[in-house]
Motif scaffolding. Structure first.
Motif, short mmCIF file in Angstrom:
data_model
loop_
_atom_site.label_atom_id
_atom_site.label_comp_id
_atom_site.label_asym_id
_atom_site.label_seq_id
_atom_site.Cartn_x
_atom_site.Cartn_y
_atom_site.Cartn_z
N UNK A 175 12.55 -3.84 -11.34
CA UNK A 175 13.61 -3.29 -12.17
C UNK A 175 13.91 -1.86 -11.72
N UNK A 176 15.13 -1.43 -11.97
CA UNK A 176 15.54 -0.06 -11.68
C UNK A 176 16.22 0.51 -12.91
N UNK A 177 16.06 1.81 -13.12
CA UNK A 177 16.67 2.48 -14.28
C UNK A 177 17.75 3.43 -13.80
N UNK A 178 18.94 3.35 -14.41
CA UNK A 178 20.03 4.22 -13.99
C UNK A 178 20.04 5.51 -14.79
N UNK A 179 21.02 6.36 -14.51
CA UNK A 179 21.08 7.68 -15.15
C UNK A 179 21.39 7.61 -16.64
N UNK A 180 21.91 6.46 -17.09
CA UNK A 180 22.18 6.28 -18.52
C UNK A 180 20.99 5.69 -19.27
N UNK A 181 19.89 5.45 -18.54
CA UNK A 181 18.71 4.90 -19.17
C UNK A 181 18.71 3.39 -19.28
N UNK A 182 19.68 2.73 -18.66
CA UNK A 182 19.75 1.27 -18.68
C UNK A 182 19.01 0.70 -17.48
N UNK A 183 18.43 -0.46 -17.67
CA UNK A 183 17.66 -1.12 -16.62
C UNK A 183 18.49 -2.21 -15.95
N UNK A 184 18.30 -2.35 -14.64
CA UNK A 184 18.95 -3.37 -13.84
C UNK A 184 17.88 -4.08 -13.01
#
Length: 256
Positions: A55-64
């Motif tokens: 998983x990766x976390x973006x700058x908005x705190x959402x996970x992808x």
């Protein structure tokens, strides 16, 4: 089964299964809810998966979904490897038709699309790489189902057949007749089953031993469909991919 009773692998898989095409980006709270886990457990598992790269976390705190999973998926023989072998033939089919061209494999009772080529003027379809649809509702699905074992076909036909348009095959007897026609002609024609404006022509792709490994199709506007003109092009693409996978019809025929 309660969350506490689920094994560690089950909980990890539940976190990954929280993501789908409709939910590609999730907050930790979303993951917890969709996975059926407590926020504390979800936080711990998401942290481990993020550290590993799943998983990766973006700058908005959402996970992808992370690139590490893509690297693993690329090793699947029915995924990227098959796509790379098939791509030249899919491109030829696209150049011959300038319509949607698709490559798919069977996963259980569903078809999974592993490649899709589309032009700007091609008919709109509800398909993307990784999308899943029931076998009976698509051309590629019918081409795959028609070459499954009689036992698998019987079980599938006896199950609920999802309906998407008034033209979707939902009658077991009608589905059996359609599968018999696919085996007789070597192609599957699916008209307006998923959307009422599209028609697809599909053919099975065989592997080195002659087993059906995938299916290729072209999707055109139903109103303008010229099926007799499409059939040779689809057959040629399927045969080319099959030979690239090692299929030799003469040798297969002698072995039977």
């Amino acid at each position: 089964m309660t969350a506490a009773a689920r094994s560690a692998p089950d909980r990890l898989l539940a976190v990954l299964a929280a993501f789908d095409h409709g939910h590609p980006a999730l907050s930790l709270t979303d993951i917890s809810r969709r996975a059926g886990l407590s926020l504390t457990t979800a936080h711990r598992l998401v942290g481990a998966l993020t550290e590993w790269g799943a998983l990766e976390r973006d700058t908005d705190g959402l996970y992808h979904v992370g690139l590490r999973l893509w690297e693993l998926a690329a090793l699947a023989p029915r995924g990227l490897a098959l796509r790379q072998i098939a791509l030249p033939y899919l491109e030829d089919l696209y150049e011959a038709t300038h319509e949607n061209v698709q490559l798919a494999v069977r996963d259980g009772s569903e078809v999974v699309y592993i490649e899709w080529l589309s032009g700007r003027s091609a008919v709109g379809v509800h398909i993307r790489v990784g999308a899943r649809w029931p076998l009976h509702a698509t051309g590629v699905g019918l081409a795959l189902l028609a070459h499954e074992t009689p036992a698998f076909q019987q079980e599938y036909c006896a199950g609920p057949l999802a309906c998407f348009t008034p033209y979707t095959i939902t009658d077991p007897g009608g589905l059996r007749r359609s599968l018999a026609e696919v085996r007789r002609t070597g192609v599957a024609v699916s008209s307006r089953q998923v959307t009422d404006d599209a028609l697809s022509v599909a053919a099975a792709v065989r592997g080195a031993t002659g087993q059906v490994a995938a299916a290729v199709s072209v999707v055109v506007p139903q109103a303008d469909a010229q099926v007799p003109a499409l059939v040779p092009a689809v057959r040629l693409a399927a045969r080319g991919i099959s030979r690239a996978l090692g299929w030799q019809p003469e040798r297969t025929d002698r072995a039977v």
